[in-house]
Design an enzyme around this catalytic site. Structure first.
Site, PDB file in Angstrom:
ATOM      1  N   SER A  32      24.913 -18.438  12.871  1.00 44.35           N
ATOM      2  CA  SER A  32      23.561 -18.528  12.338  1.00 44.35           C
ATOM      3  C   SER A  32      23.584 -18.265  10.839  1.00 44.35           C
ATOM      4  CB  SER A  32      22.663 -17.492  13.024  1.00 44.35           C
ATOM      5  OG  SER A  32      21.437 -17.335  12.348  1.00 44.35           O
ATOM      6  N   TYR A  37      20.304  -9.029  16.005  1.00 47.08           N
ATOM      7  CA  TYR A  37      20.644 -10.449  16.072  1.00 47.08           C
ATOM      8  C   TYR A  37      21.548 -10.828  14.907  1.00 47.08           C
ATOM      9  CZ  TYR A  37      20.209 -15.521  15.985  1.00 47.08           C
ATOM     10  OH  TYR A  37      20.481 -16.867  15.961  1.00 47.08           O
TER      11      TYR A  37
END
Length: 258
Positions: A134, A147
């Site tokens: 990501s 995350y």
């Protein structure tokens, strides 16, 4: 006929990857904790799609799923570690169980998958691993703390295995999208999404995964692949900007709108 095994493939990015690879002539393994949704997708795609149950945090389920898929497909050429979850909001107001679950799925899930799949990848005529990282692994993101940390782990694991598995002829690469239009980012409580927006589709990410599987392996083939213009700009700037500039930029991007 090459094959691809995808975790978290019943919906969102995973489903888009499964659909694209099926259309390009691959045998596709659609494995997910949501078995009915995985089975529906496989039935919609056709005879060369196989669905199965997989909780990525359970190593035993990985072993069972990979063995089952290998017996059906004949070999496993591509492993896509796609399964992931996201909790947003301030660190202290997010339940500790949610932080732990993020690590269990996003980090341990990938570790489990790579470790369990290696014997099959070593046997294959061609083998590659693609991990879903990501843009949150470029700089630590407030309101997405666990995350972001999990994706830094994915980034590090990808880099390390890409070097370590060179001896087996297996490239380990990742893709690094910014926010993608899936259920995972719906109602997300983070200033960065308010300021950056959600402009990528699951199909955009699937296409990048396909390109990384097809790309010729040379010493110049990069390990990390930002998806979308914003991710590419952030990734490029992070490599040349002083640390305090990166920090201040992320403070600005994470500022919540009143």
């Amino acid at each position: 006929m090459h094959s691809i095994f995808i975790s978290g493939a019943a919906q969102g990015i995973g489903a888009a990857i499964a659909t694209l690879f099926y259309q390009r002539g691959y045998k596709v393994g659609i494995y997910d904790i949501n078995l009915p949704a995985a089975q529906t997708l496989a039935q919609n795609l056709g005879a060369w799609a196989k669905a199965g149950l997989l909780d990525v945090s359970d190593y035993g389920q990985w072993q069972q799923a990979l063995s089952e898929f290998h017996a059906w497909a004949g070999e496993i050429n591509v492993l896509v570690n796609n399964a992931g979850i996201l909790y947003s909001g301030t660190f202290e107001q997010t339940d500790i169980a949610a932080h732990h679950r993020t690590i269990d799925i996003n980090v341990k899930g990938m570790l489990n998958g790579c470790h369990a799949a290696l014997p099959y990848l070593q046997q294959a005529s061609f083998a590659r691993v693609i991990n879903l990282s990501s843009a949150s692994a470029i700089y630590g993101q407030p309101d997405l703390v666990s995350y972001s940390a999990s994706k830094f782990a994915v980034r590090g694991l990808t880099e390390a295995l890409d070097i370590e598995w060179q001896k087996y002829g297996i490239r380990v690469l990742d893709v690094m999208p910014l926010f993608v239009q899936t259920a995972m980012v719906k109602d997300m409580d983070a200033g960065s999404i308010q300021n950056m927006g959600v402009h990528l589709s699951a199909d955009d990410v699937a296409l990048q995964v396909y390109q990384q599987v097809q790309v010729k392996d040379t010493i110049f083939t990069p390990t990390h692949h930002p998806v979308g213009i914003k991710s590419k700009i952030l990734f490029s700037l992070s490599k040349v900007s002083p640390q305090f500039v990166n920090r201040m930029s992320n403070i600005f991007l994470a500022k919540r709108n009143k």
